[in-house]
Scaffold this active site. Sequence first.
Site, PDB file in Angstrom:
ATOM      1  N   GLU A   1      15.204  95.217 117.439  1.00  0.00           N
ATOM      2  CA  GLU A   1      15.901  96.026 116.428  1.00  0.00           C
ATOM      3  C   GLU A   1      15.272  97.403 116.285  1.00  0.00           C
ATOM      4  O   GLU A   1      15.939  98.367 115.938  1.00  0.00           O
ATOM      5  CB  GLU A   1      15.868  95.329 115.061  1.00  0.00           C
TER       6      GLU A   1
ATOM      7  N   HIS B   1       6.814  75.623 133.477  1.00  0.00           N
ATOM      8  CA  HIS B   1       7.724  74.682 134.138  1.00  0.00           C
ATOM      9  C   HIS B   1       9.169  75.084 133.906  1.00  0.00           C
ATOM     10  O   HIS B   1      10.065  74.248 133.973  1.00  0.00           O
ATOM     11  CB  HIS B   1       7.453  73.262 133.622  1.00  0.00           C
TER      12      HIS B   1
ATOM     13  N   LYS C   1      27.369  93.391 110.367  1.00  0.00           N
ATOM     14  CA  LYS C   1      27.447  92.902 108.988  1.00  0.00           C
ATOM     15  C   LYS C   1      28.751  93.397 108.348  1.00  0.00           C
ATOM     16  O   LYS C   1      29.451  92.641 107.681  1.00  0.00           O
ATOM     17  CB  LYS C   1      26.272  93.438 108.157  1.00  0.00           C
TER      18      LYS C   1
HETATM   19  O1  PA5 Z   1      15.221  93.790 109.940  1.00  0.00           O
HETATM   20  C1  PA5 Z   1      16.285  93.918 109.372  1.00  0.00           C
HETATM   21  O2  PA5 Z   1      16.558  94.920 108.694  1.00  0.00           O
HETATM   22  C2  PA5 Z   1      17.356  92.834 109.445  1.00  0.00           C
HETATM   23  O3  PA5 Z   1      17.076  91.887 110.399  1.00  0.00           O
HETATM   24  C3  PA5 Z   1      17.444  92.146 108.094  1.00  0.00           C
HETATM   25  O4  PA5 Z   1      16.198  91.599 107.777  1.00  0.00           O
HETATM   26  C4  PA5 Z   1      18.491  91.046 108.108  1.00  0.00           C
HETATM   27  O5  PA5 Z   1      19.732  91.565 108.500  1.00  0.00           O
HETATM   28  C5  PA5 Z   1      18.623  90.425 106.731  1.00  0.00           C
HETATM   29  O6  PA5 Z   1      18.907  91.396 105.792  1.00  0.00           O
HETATM   30  P1  PA5 Z   1      18.730  91.157 104.256  1.00  0.00           P
HETATM   31  O7  PA5 Z   1      17.293  90.964 103.970  1.00  0.00           O
HETATM   32  O8  PA5 Z   1      19.290  92.371 103.609  1.00  0.00           O
HETATM   33  O9  PA5 Z   1      19.520  89.921 103.926  1.00  0.00           O
END
Ligand code: PA5
Length: 460
Positions: free
Chosen positions: A293, A322, A435
């Site tokens: 990310e 393996h 999202k």
């Molecule tokens: O790292 C990030 O920003 C995302 O992976 C969020 O953690 C994930 O989408 C969950 O979001 P939220 O904490 O708003 O539910």
Amino acid sequence: MLEFNWKNVDEAVIGKEHGINVKKEFESYKGKVADIVSDIYSNKSTAGKWLAWMNLGYNEDLIKEINEYAQSVKGKFDNLLVLGIGGSALGGIAVTEALLKPYWNVLNNDQRNNMPRIFFVDNIDPDQIQGLLDVLDLKKTLVNVITKSGSTAETMSAFMIIKEMLEKEPGADYKNNIVATTDIHKGILRQIADEEDLKSFIVPDDVGGRFSVFSAVGLLPFALVGIDIAEILKGVRDMDKALSNTDINNNIAAQNALIHYLMDENGKNLSVMMPYSSRLRFVSDWYVQLWAESLGKDKDLDGNDVNIGPTPIKALGATDQHSQIQLYNEGPNDKLINFIRVKEFDNTLEIPKVFQNTGISYLGGKTINDLNNAEAESTKVALNDYKRPNVTITLPKVNEYYLGQILYMLEVQTAIAGALYNIDTFNQPGVEQAKNYTYALMDREGYEESAKTLKQKINA
Ligand code: PA5
């Protein structure tokens, strides 16, 4: 402290075609890396820079607040159920898997020191959620719902199901079974928590989900199952101090960030995380999210189309010897393997001298520890023979202190790598896009236009 060894990316070991002259590269990037490190460190507290995760190790007040709450609920619950996804779950899973006794949830109360079992729901598989609800006594379960945005559909849908069940049983007192972790002002979960007067903790500003493990997102569940959070943060602080060194020769996060960057330039854009410890296997899942990310971006900071980012891959030693190692040794030479090694396991497990007159008698009298070591070393040598670059991070032990160190080191490494790639490490437009599409398809108010286009695209 953790140790980091880069010698197997050096051309002296794996040759000029696939390796680099590490010392020379450190020298030529010395100035740039020093600028990056000092820029990151000097902006730790600058609003909008998304670097506030670098201050989390120093939050003594939060440790106190969390430990007080953990103490107040101690002995009241058999289970802790954590609802969250992505950055709101992966750190929790990685740390609890590493630090709790293996098979924690099947240990009896005494063996768990009267601490609750722990379950994570980080997906929306109806069979899995129903299966868990079938085995959990919700009356005896503390539910920690974690979402920074306060609206993530996966987390909130599970929370809605559970909240309704709790309202039926235990009924009036159901609020005691819920603790929310979310933004201080914004979002639907904040609104719910305030309106319903739920106990809540905060995901601080300028801390992205994937960098939130040392905030209440991680620390609260850790404390609730008896993990020493002060010791974790001690590890974080010591690593933070070490990594503030602007000299790449003395900064292991900068070294690994630069090695990844240069390897990517050399066609090796897959980053494998391979601990030789089952307890650390979910550190790889956490790293995969952090790396993917943060570094997978379509534009650089100057607005150019770049579509870059090394792809992270998780593996586990010795299990994946393996499975994946055949590909790593003989397939395309496009990977940089990060081994994580543990110097001293908590247990030494001797292999008895049985089956003496058979081909396995050589194992008798050795230990599982010897075998683990031999397999890790031999895999490394084989990779070197095949001229495959690999680095090794060594933890003296798997404990709170060193886990704090390694996770923090990987966070700083990611921030430095992002700066080398000249991208925005801390946004995630690709995640937000998915999202928003989900909200539209599920008829959320305000997403009507987007829903129309989406439905057309789906039915096209
Ligand atoms: O790292 C990030 O920003 C995302 O992976 C969020 O953690 C994930 O989408 C969950 O979001 P939220 O904490 O708003 O539910």
